[in-house]
Scaffold this motif. Structure first.
Motif, PDB file in Angstrom:
ATOM      1  N   PRO A   1       0.827  -1.209   0.000  1.00 45.42           N
ATOM      2  CA  PRO A   1       0.000   0.000   0.000  1.00 45.42           C
ATOM      3  C   PRO A   1       0.864   1.264   0.000  1.00 45.42           C
ATOM      4  O   PRO A   1       1.980   1.276   0.538  1.00 45.42           O
ATOM      5  N   ASP A   2       0.358   2.327  -0.594  1.00 43.26           N
ATOM      6  CA  ASP A   2       1.131   3.569  -0.723  1.00 43.26           C
ATOM      7  C   ASP A   2       1.643   4.065   0.625  1.00 43.26           C
ATOM      8  O   ASP A   2       2.774   4.556   0.725  1.00 43.26           O
ATOM      9  N   GLU A   3       0.815   3.929   1.658  1.00 43.49           N
ATOM     10  CA  GLU A   3       1.210   4.446   2.964  1.00 43.49           C
ATOM     11  C   GLU A   3       2.321   3.626   3.623  1.00 43.49           C
ATOM     12  O   GLU A   3       2.894   4.037   4.654  1.00 43.49           O
ATOM     13  N   GLN A   4       2.662   2.468   3.060  1.00 40.65           N
ATOM     14  CA  GLN A   4       3.710   1.625   3.642  1.00 40.65           C
ATOM     15  C   GLN A   4       4.953   1.525   2.755  1.00 40.65           C
ATOM     16  O   GLN A   4       5.891   0.801   3.089  1.00 40.65           O
ATOM     17  N   VAL A   5       4.978   2.273   1.668  1.00 45.23           N
ATOM     18  CA  VAL A   5       6.093   2.166   0.734  1.00 45.23           C
ATOM     19  C   VAL A   5       7.413   2.563   1.396  1.00 45.23           C
ATOM     20  O   VAL A   5       8.444   1.918   1.191  1.00 45.23           O
ATOM     21  N   ILE A   6       7.396   3.622   2.177  1.00 48.02           N
ATOM     22  CA  ILE A   6       8.637   4.084   2.818  1.00 48.02           C
ATOM     23  C   ILE A   6       9.173   3.019   3.774  1.00 48.02           C
ATOM     24  O   ILE A   6      10.371   2.690   3.759  1.00 48.02           O
TER      25      ILE A   6
ATOM     26  N   ALA B   1       5.923  -7.928  10.422  1.00 45.78           N
ATOM     27  CA  ALA B   1       5.965  -6.861  11.426  1.00 45.78           C
ATOM     28  C   ALA B   1       5.559  -5.519  10.824  1.00 45.78           C
ATOM     29  O   ALA B   1       5.144  -4.605  11.546  1.00 45.78           O
ATOM     30  N   LEU B   2       5.673  -5.403   9.493  1.00 49.71           N
ATOM     31  CA  LEU B   2       5.259  -4.194   8.785  1.00 49.71           C
ATOM     32  C   LEU B   2       3.890  -4.377   8.135  1.00 49.71           C
ATOM     33  O   LEU B   2       3.456  -3.549   7.337  1.00 49.71           O
ATOM     34  N   SER B   3       3.230  -5.484   8.490  1.00 49.88           N
ATOM     35  CA  SER B   3       1.926  -5.842   7.898  1.00 49.88           C
ATOM     36  C   SER B   3       2.025  -6.015   6.391  1.00 49.88           C
ATOM     37  O   SER B   3       1.118  -5.645   5.637  1.00 49.88           O
ATOM     38  N   LEU B   4       3.145  -6.595   5.956  1.00 48.48           N
ATOM     39  CA  LEU B   4       3.375  -6.832   4.531  1.00 48.48           C
ATOM     40  C   LEU B   4       3.601  -8.325   4.303  1.00 48.48           C
ATOM     41  O   LEU B   4       4.690  -8.841   4.528  1.00 48.48           O
ATOM     42  N   PRO B   5       2.564  -9.056   3.877  1.00 50.71           N
ATOM     43  CA  PRO B   5       2.741 -10.481   3.582  1.00 50.71           C
ATOM     44  C   PRO B   5       3.554 -10.678   2.310  1.00 50.71           C
ATOM     45  O   PRO B   5       3.621  -9.797   1.450  1.00 50.71           O
ATOM     46  N   LEU B   6       4.188 -11.828   2.220  1.00 49.76           N
ATOM     47  CA  LEU B   6       5.045 -12.141   1.076  1.00 49.76           C
ATOM     48  C   LEU B   6       4.453 -13.285   0.257  1.00 49.76           C
ATOM     49  O   LEU B   6       3.622 -14.053   0.742  1.00 49.76           O
TER      50      LEU B   6
ATOM     51  N   ARG C   1       8.008   0.435  -5.613  1.00 54.01           N
ATOM     52  CA  ARG C   1       6.951   1.052  -6.408  1.00 54.01           C
ATOM     53  C   ARG C   1       6.759   0.334  -7.743  1.00 54.01           C
ATOM     54  O   ARG C   1       5.798   0.605  -8.461  1.00 54.01           O
ATOM     55  N   GLN C   2       7.703  -0.560  -8.051  1.00 53.95           N
ATOM     56  CA  GLN C   2       7.622  -1.330  -9.288  1.00 53.95           C
ATOM     57  C   GLN C   2       7.641  -2.822  -8.935  1.00 53.95           C
ATOM     58  O   GLN C   2       8.555  -3.551  -9.295  1.00 53.95           O
TER      59      GLN C   2
END
Length: 233
Positions: A150-155, A201-206, A177-178
């Motif tokens: 999500p855009d809010e988690q890109v950083i 931990a960043l709520s980013l599944p793989l 972003r790509q």
């Protein structure tokens, strides 16, 4: 870490091979098993095996040697140390990734008789097609990709990716972003679990791609959305 596979107490050679392949690495083989016992008087392909767990009850046999009590009761003899058993399988697969159970049986029998690895008579040739989903070593391997961010988690994702891949944040930001971003290539189960936990931990599944260790095992589809609770092999 994967759980110990459901191996019958007295198992076939194929089941014994699959149990070793289900470990994470050589260290995991040592942690799970203390010795491998087998029947006598039969071709190895027909034998039953017992993979003695590290916490197995031990007793002295008729020669004063300490052996597994279970193996002693069932008339099994100490065949090979688990790490040696695994090494023989690994060398066989290196020479011929398309090895089947009989090929592994021949390699084990040769080692048991001569105390050295055999040279495969029919190694994989350039004309043989090795499936793309076969692991390079004897244990399961994994690719892990970040496919959604999500855009809010890109950083946050870029910072974690930069640290993981040892690249600058600007390059990591571009990659995030790509999508997709390859975060782990042909990693073992220990590394896979660590990466899943790190990005969970960043709520980013793989997304996971699995490489099977043995040619006869079924192919596994890619698995998306793995989180830290997903720890199966």
């Amino acid at each position: 870490m994967p759980e110990n596979p459901a191996v019958p107490a007295l198992c076939s050679l194929q089941e014994a091979i699959e149990a070793i392949a289900a470990c994470c690495d050589d260290g995991d083989v040592w942690a799970r098993y203390s010795w491998i016992y087998a029947e006598t008087g039969k071709p190895l392909i027909q034998c039953r095996f017992y993979l003695s767990p590290d916490e197995d009850e031990m007793q002295d046999n008729d020669y004063g040697e300490e052996v597994s009590a279970y193996a002693h009761v069932h008339g099994l003899y100490g065949f090979l140390e688990p790490a040696t058993f695994a090494s023989v399988l690994c060398v066989q697969k290196e020479q011929n990734p398309l090895s089947h159970v009989q090929d592994y049986a021949d390699a084990l029998e040769y080692y048991a008789e001569y105390d050295t690895f055999c040279e495969v008579k029919t190694p994989t040739s350039k004309g043989d097609r090795v499936p793309s989903d076969l692991s390079r070593g004897f244990f399961t391997e994994y690719d892990l990709h970040l496919v959604e961010c999500p855009d809010e988690q890109v950083i946050s994702a870029a910072r974690a990716t930069a640290a993981l891949l040892a690249i600058n944040v600007a390059e990591a930001l571009k990659r995030c972003r790509q999508l997709p971003v390859l975060l782990g290539e042909r990693v073992d189960a220990h590394r896979r679990d660590a990466l899943i936990e790190r990005f969970a931990a960043l709520s980013l599944p793989l997304c996971q791609t699995t490489y099977r260790p043995l040619i006869w095992l079924p192919q596994e589809p890619d698995r998306a959305g793995l989180r830290a609770s997903s720890q199966e092999a």
